[in-house]
Design a protein around this motif. Sequence first.
Motif, PDB file in Angstrom:
ATOM      1  N   ASN A 173       0.772  -1.255  -0.237  1.00 38.70           N
ATOM      2  CA  ASN A 173      -0.270   0.057   0.031  1.00 38.70           C
ATOM      3  C   ASN A 173       0.840   1.308  -0.042  1.00 38.70           C
ATOM      4  N   LEU A 174       2.097   1.261   0.687  1.00 33.03           N
ATOM      5  CA  LEU A 174       2.885   2.469   0.801  1.00 33.03           C
ATOM      6  C   LEU A 174       3.465   2.531  -0.549  1.00 33.03           C
ATOM      7  N   ILE A 175       3.881   1.342  -1.052  1.00 33.06           N
ATOM      8  CA  ILE A 175       4.559   1.575  -2.503  1.00 33.06           C
ATOM      9  C   ILE A 175       3.570   2.423  -3.605  1.00 33.06           C
ATOM     10  N   GLN A 176       2.391   1.807  -3.284  1.00 38.13           N
ATOM     11  CA  GLN A 176       1.409   2.346  -4.498  1.00 38.13           C
ATOM     12  C   GLN A 176       1.062   3.799  -3.910  1.00 38.13           C
ATOM     13  N   MET A 177       0.799   4.063  -2.764  1.00 39.14           N
ATOM     14  CA  MET A 177       0.661   5.732  -2.480  1.00 39.14           C
ATOM     15  C   MET A 177       1.980   6.346  -2.950  1.00 39.14           C
ATOM     16  N   TYR A 178       3.209   6.077  -2.692  1.00 45.16           N
ATOM     17  CA  TYR A 178       4.328   6.656  -3.318  1.00 45.16           C
ATOM     18  C   TYR A 178       4.207   6.674  -4.844  1.00 45.16           C
ATOM     19  N   LEU A 179       3.834   5.895  -5.613  1.00 47.67           N
ATOM     20  CA  LEU A 179       3.874   5.748  -7.223  1.00 47.67           C
ATOM     21  C   LEU A 179       2.799   6.751  -7.402  1.00 47.67           C
ATOM     22  N   THR A 180       1.661   6.780  -6.632  1.00 51.55           N
ATOM     23  CA  THR A 180       0.527   7.672  -7.061  1.00 51.55           C
ATOM     24  C   THR A 180       1.264   9.289  -7.175  1.00 51.55           C
TER      25      THR A 180
END
Length: 186
Positions: A173-180
């Motif tokens: 989830n943190l990776i996805q938030m950062y990619l966003t």
Amino acid sequence: MPRAGLSASAVVDTALAYIDENGLESLTLAAVAARAGVATPSLYKHVASLAELRSLLGVRVLDDVTAQFTADVMGRSKDDAVRALMLSYRGYVRQHPARYAAMPIDALHDPAAAAAGKRLLEVFLAVLRGYGLQGSVAIHAVRCLRAIAHGFTDIEARGGFGLPEGLDETYENLIQMYLTTLHKEI
């Protein structure tokens, strides 16, 4: 005369093995000497002090992390490279929590570690180049990535996530938030 086979590099190797088993906080020259099978004064032919040994450990860890991150992101770009970097970061800390703790927190401002710190920074910047980030925008993006990866892995290494939900899912989830956030910069 220095003991045959003992060098500054061998002392660092011995210290790394010691902290892997006993933690960074227990590191002493006497403990390293005992593990190396020499008297403590023999170490002074190779390292001047515990502070110097810690500095050498920090540089070695920076170099090891840089090599691992570089290998893990090689041939990847954009989201795939960022994900690989963040997973590599977590993997290193999970495998070597005491070594990670030996890494200087601000290597760029540590004269002994600055060159190694710059090499590590270049890996992060190279990963972010795929998004066209440059200058201060790229530095802010590196800081955010580091804060996420370091914060999560430090808490995880210390056993700070006691709730039953899966940590892999949280990290993803943190990776996805950062990619966003990176896609908003483009």
